[in-house]
Design an enzyme around this catalytic site. Sequence first.
Site, short mmCIF file in Angstrom:
data_model
loop_
_atom_site.label_atom_id
_atom_site.label_comp_id
_atom_site.label_asym_id
_atom_site.label_seq_id
_atom_site.Cartn_x
_atom_site.Cartn_y
_atom_site.Cartn_z
N THR A 1 -2.23 2.87 3.61
CA THR A 1 -1.46 4.13 3.71
C THR A 1 -0.64 4.01 4.98
OG1 THR A 1 -3.30 5.40 2.77
CG2 THR A 1 -1.70 6.65 4.02
N SER B 1 0.82 -1.22 0.00
CA SER B 1 0.00 0.00 0.00
C SER B 1 0.85 1.26 0.00
CB SER B 1 -0.92 0.01 1.22
OG SER B 1 -0.16 0.11 2.41
N THR C 1 -5.95 7.24 7.19
CA THR C 1 -5.89 6.19 6.19
C THR C 1 -7.34 5.82 5.92
OG1 THR C 1 -5.93 4.33 7.72
CG2 THR C 1 -3.78 5.24 7.23
N GLY C 2 -7.62 5.34 4.76
CA GLY C 2 -9.01 5.02 4.43
C GLY C 2 -9.34 5.54 3.06
N THR D 1 1.51 6.82 0.50
CA THR D 1 0.68 5.73 -0.01
C THR D 1 0.90 5.52 -1.50
OG1 THR D 1 -1.61 4.92 -0.14
CG2 THR D 1 -1.28 7.24 -0.53
N1 GLY Z 1 -6.00 7.05 2.00
C1 GLY Z 1 -5.29 6.67 0.85
C2 GLY Z 1 -5.94 6.98 -0.41
O1 GLY Z 1 -7.14 7.19 -0.47
O2 GLY Z 1 -5.25 7.01 -1.41
#
Ligand code: GLY
Length: 320
Positions: free
Chosen positions: A166, A45, A217-218, A184
Amino acid sequence: MIVVASTNGIVGIDAAMRVLKAGGTAVDAVETGIRLVEANGDDHSVGYGGYPNLLGDVELDASIMDGATLAAGAVGALRNCVYAISVARKVMERLPHVFLVGEGAARFAREMGFDRVDLLTEEPQSVWENRLRRDLPAHVFEHLNQQPDLWRWVDVATDPEKAWGTVNFLAQDAEGQICAGASTSGWAWKYPGRLGDSPVIGAGVYADDRFGAAACTGTGEMAIRACTAHSIVFYLKMGIPLQDAGERAMRDLNDLGGAYLSDMNFIAIDRDGRHAGFMSGEVGAYLFMAEEMSAPEEAPRTRVELNKRWANRVQVQDAT
Ligand code: GLY
């Protein structure tokens, strides 16, 4: 002194604390911790070995924010460079700008002396290929880059379960300086050029020494729309305690309309070094390491449920 990180920060949190103990700044610590995650090819990730976009190219997003000055640097859709967080730091320190993307970010990375590296490794390449061969018609997959309507296939290929990998790091140094950083490879099989929240200051990260810091993160699209990292710090600024600030910022996401609402997680610290983690899913933890600790520990995140929904892909395909 404290370092707080998402659990995939386990490969870097010790090193980040050592930086602080040696007299380094919070910015040094966050960069050090995140670089070790970016170099970890087993983490699909972030950085080297990250999942690619729809066309099979790995594009990295990262940002860093210095809570002492509110200076920030960010890169988006950066190709062929492992250490996106360090490029983001260079943007903060060497340019009058905050945010570089795409070819400009890659050019700047070369100018700053970063090696050109092929980021796509064997396992993510094969997961990408198997997934797209399964979900796309063969003639589309074989000529993906030539598709005049590539956008149609994003909704078929993207997977909310692969949206949120992430790494987040927060640190507070001996001087009380706070830093937040995120890095990320973004949402797997995303449309080329898609940016998530991680490089967007106020969405994926925010830091202000006077109040605290947060990183997410998400599903980045949600944090961008709700300015989630900034919201948490803003609630702290309003005098709301850390735990309540985080829960409110998560509940704010339930105000978002539309068909693509998935999961969100964040970590936060206040100016006194208190820390907390939040999640919308069922199980989750984060890492913390204070100066007196010999090893990092995991703490549970508080769950705040979200009204998740995901578009019916066939209807979306047929709607146009
Ligand atoms: N939180 C990482 C993304 O949406 O790329």
